[in-house]
Design an enzyme around this catalytic site. Sequence first.
Site: not given
Length: 435
Positions: A79-82, A119, A167, A182, A186-187
């Site tokens: 996967d990818k996260h931005s 997304t 937060r 955080s 999740k990832k």
Amino acid sequence: MDARAINATLRKGQHLTAQQLAWFAEGLADGAVSDAQAGAFAMAVCLRGLSEEGRVALTLAMRDSGDVLRWDLDAPAIDKHSTGGVGDCVSLVLAPALAACGAYVPMISGRGLGHTGGTLDKMEAIPGLVTGLDEDRFRKVVRETGAAIVSASADIAPADKRLYAIRDVTGTVESLDLITASILSKKLAAGLDGLVLDVKLGTGAFMKTAEEARALAQALVKTANAAGCKTTALITDMSQPLASSLGNALEVDASLRVLTGLDYGPLGELSAELGGALLASAGLAKDAADGKAKIADAIRSGTAAERFGRMVYAMGGPVHFVENWQRFMPEAPVIREIPASEAGVVTAIDGEALGLAVVELGGGRQVESDVVDPAVGLSEVVRLGDRIEKGQPLARVHAARVGQADAAEAAVRAAITLGEKAQDLPPLVHERIVP
């Protein structure tokens, strides 16, 4: 254990054990820790920080506060996260391209945050498509199409969901330790074999300086790898929108233009850069250059578009969406060009201001309960270095009402700076962070 004692230890600048952090995360998830205690914890971490070991322990504890998926597949789950930007619809291009290269992509994504687009909001601009899949259907879509872009269930990292809300109202969002835990909790709960991180830098990003972006990228890479997930990061440019469109349906259009060969540009280029790094770390390419070539070929050959169409249909969207997507997408009733009032070269673009203009149009949320209008936004936004003649469009605004279009036009004019001389253009990829 006791939340008061844990907070006292943090307040004194002393390190917490993995057991203490696991207890606190469990207390966040099941309610044993009060909102006041959670707020005190967030403030203490923000002011005192955690050790690298503590950051890893908190990430794993929040991951383990809920369900952790396990995959039995014949290829890696990656996967990818931005970290968030404007005109950033890479996920819609990259997920199907990775699937076309033989990977599986169980992408758990989020909604718009502040000035940045989400997304899930982009995917839900496609008529009929549902991102809130139950686990069985999520697994089925991933197995059959290679990719699924879905929302996190309530059972994924519930400790993070609770702490994030606290937060947000206690002014502790900026903590590097809490941001890292955080994002990764999740990832990692998605059961990934590999991850690439797209850490944005510039006017349209949360991280405005190279030092901030580098610190976050290094923290994320170190923590993810220590937690057992092969992870690299690219620090990428967000001094202007990545795609020339901002807004949910408009960014779907921009993504389909890349996937169907009508365009490539920075969106296609960055998708290939990120995908190349990810394929290499997952063992599906010899190196990042080989992986980049594989992603580019998947896009240009049309196999990535075919995967996207299969994914859309499996998630409730139209059966022939890719073949004629313009027919399905919503269109705003007020569409207007914004002509330049003078000639010049585009020397600066305030990406955050453009993102906020889209939010004001209704394309994002000012409060969590806001309903997003998928049709509104900006398109054909000029790029840095473009030479503009007087009267030439700076952008095109898509609005629900004339008054909203007027406000967006004023915001666009203020966000785009014209000068006499072209500036040096920033690179698309500023830096690569590897373990």
